[in-house]
Scaffold this motif. Structure first.
Motif, short mmCIF file in Angstrom:
data_model
loop_
_atom_site.label_atom_id
_atom_site.label_comp_id
_atom_site.label_asym_id
_atom_site.label_seq_id
_atom_site.Cartn_x
_atom_site.Cartn_y
_atom_site.Cartn_z
N SER A 159 0.85 -1.19 0.00
CA SER A 159 0.00 0.00 0.00
C SER A 159 0.88 1.24 0.00
O SER A 159 1.95 1.26 0.62
N ILE A 160 0.40 2.28 -0.71
CA ILE A 160 1.16 3.52 -0.79
C ILE A 160 0.19 4.68 -0.76
O ILE A 160 -0.86 4.66 -1.42
N ASN A 161 0.54 5.72 0.01
CA ASN A 161 -0.38 6.83 0.25
C ASN A 161 0.40 8.14 0.24
O ASN A 161 1.47 8.24 0.83
N GLY A 162 -0.13 9.14 -0.45
CA GLY A 162 0.45 10.47 -0.43
C GLY A 162 1.88 10.51 -0.91
O GLY A 162 2.71 11.21 -0.30
N SER A 163 2.19 9.84 -2.01
CA SER A 163 3.58 9.67 -2.43
C SER A 163 3.76 10.03 -3.89
O SER A 163 2.81 10.25 -4.64
N PHE A 164 5.03 10.10 -4.31
CA PHE A 164 5.39 10.35 -5.70
C PHE A 164 6.45 9.34 -6.12
O PHE A 164 7.50 9.22 -5.47
N VAL A 165 6.17 8.62 -7.20
CA VAL A 165 7.08 7.62 -7.74
C VAL A 165 7.45 8.06 -9.16
O VAL A 165 6.60 8.07 -10.05
N GLY A 166 8.71 8.41 -9.37
CA GLY A 166 9.13 8.95 -10.64
C GLY A 166 9.36 7.93 -11.73
O GLY A 166 9.66 8.29 -12.87
N ASP A 167 9.25 6.67 -11.40
CA ASP A 167 9.43 5.60 -12.39
C ASP A 167 8.35 4.55 -12.15
O ASP A 167 7.23 4.88 -11.83
N ASP A 168 8.71 3.26 -12.28
CA ASP A 168 7.70 2.20 -12.23
C ASP A 168 7.40 1.72 -10.82
O ASP A 168 8.27 1.75 -9.93
#
Length: 420
Positions: free
Chosen positions: A374-383
């Motif tokens: 689970s991921i919340n309130g985040s930024f992932v610049g790739d995959d």
């Protein structure tokens, strides 16, 4: 293990070691040996040692040894223990040889690696360590190593090494490395610690390293600490037998670790080869094999400019992963920002909030378990990568929960992953 039990274990890592009673032995000069020296205090049988503020530098030519089994408290007020003139530059500056509990405060250990050939070209550093705790095979209970306001710098080998392994430095890196160990658990506690410019004279030499090849756990706490420019991993916790790794790492920085194989001609050496590529290393590496799990939390970490993964947690055999990652800033790492893998029985459960990374996030579940990410309130610049295919199309292999998060790249899923 229940979440309540896990929480109590994490909270226990916040607690400092109990202060030792009795008057301390006084160190009154910076000599290598003789009356008033630190070496004389260690040889006296004292278990509490105070370095007087009038002492600024302690210069040693041989390893400072503590051979006792009683807990040792070594307290300074900002002094440097200078090991640059050790007769044997492969020897540690300080060594506890009997696996005693160890508390060190307000001291620096400098092996003298320095920057004489440029900031990232230190091939002539010796192979010695800064602080070495050798855990004997007969040790039971818990080995406590408590470092507060301590700096370790300039070593060619590990900066700090706690070894519960019969093979010593030949124990090997990575999960399941050879050797045997005691039944004891190892508790490492770091507060305000700087581990910088270590491991730049020997392959696979880390800033802070724990090897445990017995049945005990590794319990590790770090707060307000920094792991910078270490040749291999900034931190490596290597539990190669039965036992779990429980972490609580907060408010800390990992910068420019794992570069050693790229220095000079070492890219072509046999000891610096990873399937044809330079064998560079991670910011924070946890390996667990045997019966046991990886559990705990990583909170408010800056993980930048490392030469392999940022956070690299791998669990093998029967066990699982139960990890909270909160407030992680990961940038310019050569491989994944966060990689967590679990093999065999057990699940891979990772909860992330406020994670920012310009690289991939990768989660693997290879065995009889599920990936629950689970991921919340985040930024992932790739995959965002989840690999959890047990080969049975009729079963659920994993869950992915995303809230308030941007993933610039692909959702790269292998297996029957349910998006919630």
């Amino acid at each position: 293990m229940t979440r309540t039990h896990l929480t109590s274990l994490i909270v226990s890592l916040l607690l400092p070691a109990v202060a030792l009673a009795g008057p301390p032995a006084k160190v009154t000069n910076g000599n290598n040996d003789g009356p008033g020296s630190l070496r004389a205090a260690l040889l006296s049988g004292a278990t509490k040692i105070q370095i007087k503020p009038s002492v600024s530098v302690i210069s040693v030519t041989e390893t400072l040894e503590y051979t006792g089994t009683s807990p040792l408290s070594l307290n300074g007020s900002g002094q440097t223990i200078d090991g640059s003139d050790l007769t044997d530059n492969s020897a540690p500056i300080f060594e506890a040889t009997a696996g005693a509990d160890l508390s060190i405060r307000n001291l620096s250990f400098d092996a003298g690696g320095g920057n004489e050939n440029g900031p990232y070209n230190r091939l002539n550093q010796g192979g010695g360590k800064g602080i070495f705790v050798d855990v004997p095979f007969s040790r039971t209970g818990v080995v406590n190593v408590d470092l507060t306001n301590v700096t370790v710098t300039g070593t060619g080998n590990h900066g700090v090494h706690i070894s519960d392994c019969t093979l010593g430095d030949d124990c090997g890196g990575g999960s399941g490395g050879g050797g045997d160990g005691s039944p004891a658990s190892i508790d490492g506690r770091l507060v305000g610690v700087l581990i910088e410019d270590n491991g730049n004279g020997k392959q696979d030499a880390d800033g802070f390293r724990v090897d445990d090849r017995g049945d005990g756990d590794i319990r590790f706490f770090a707060s307000n600490s920094a792991f910078i420019d270490n040749g291999a991993d900034g931190i490596e916790l290597d539990e190669g037998n039965n036992g779990s790794v429980i972490i609580n790492v907060v408010n800390s920085t990992f910068d420019f670790n794992g570069e050693y194989c790229l220095i000079g001609d070492f890219v072509s050496g046999d000891d610096c080869d990873d399937d044809g590529d330079p064998d560079v290393d991670d910011a924070f590496d946890v390996d667990e094999a045997g019966l046991g799990s990886i559990m705990g939390r990583a909170v408010n970490l800056t993980v930048i400019n490392n030469f392999d993964e940022g956070l690299d947690f791998d669990e093998e055999d029967a066990g699982g992963v139960d990890l909270d990652a909160v407030g992680i800033y990961s940038e310019n790492n050569e491989d994944e920002g966060i990689k967590v893998s679990e093999e065999d029985d057990g699940s891979n459960v990772v909860r992330m909030r406020k994670v920012t990374t310009d690289g991939d996030l990768e989660f693997e579940e290879d065995g009889d378990g599920i990936a629950d990410i689970s991921i919340n309130g985040s930024f992932v610049g790739d995959d965002m990568q989840i690999e959890a295919d047990d080969g049975d199309p009729g079963t659920i292999d994993g869950f992915y929960k995303e809230r308030g998060t941007t993933v610039v790249g692909d959702l790269d899923f292998d297996g029957n992953i349910i998006i919630l």
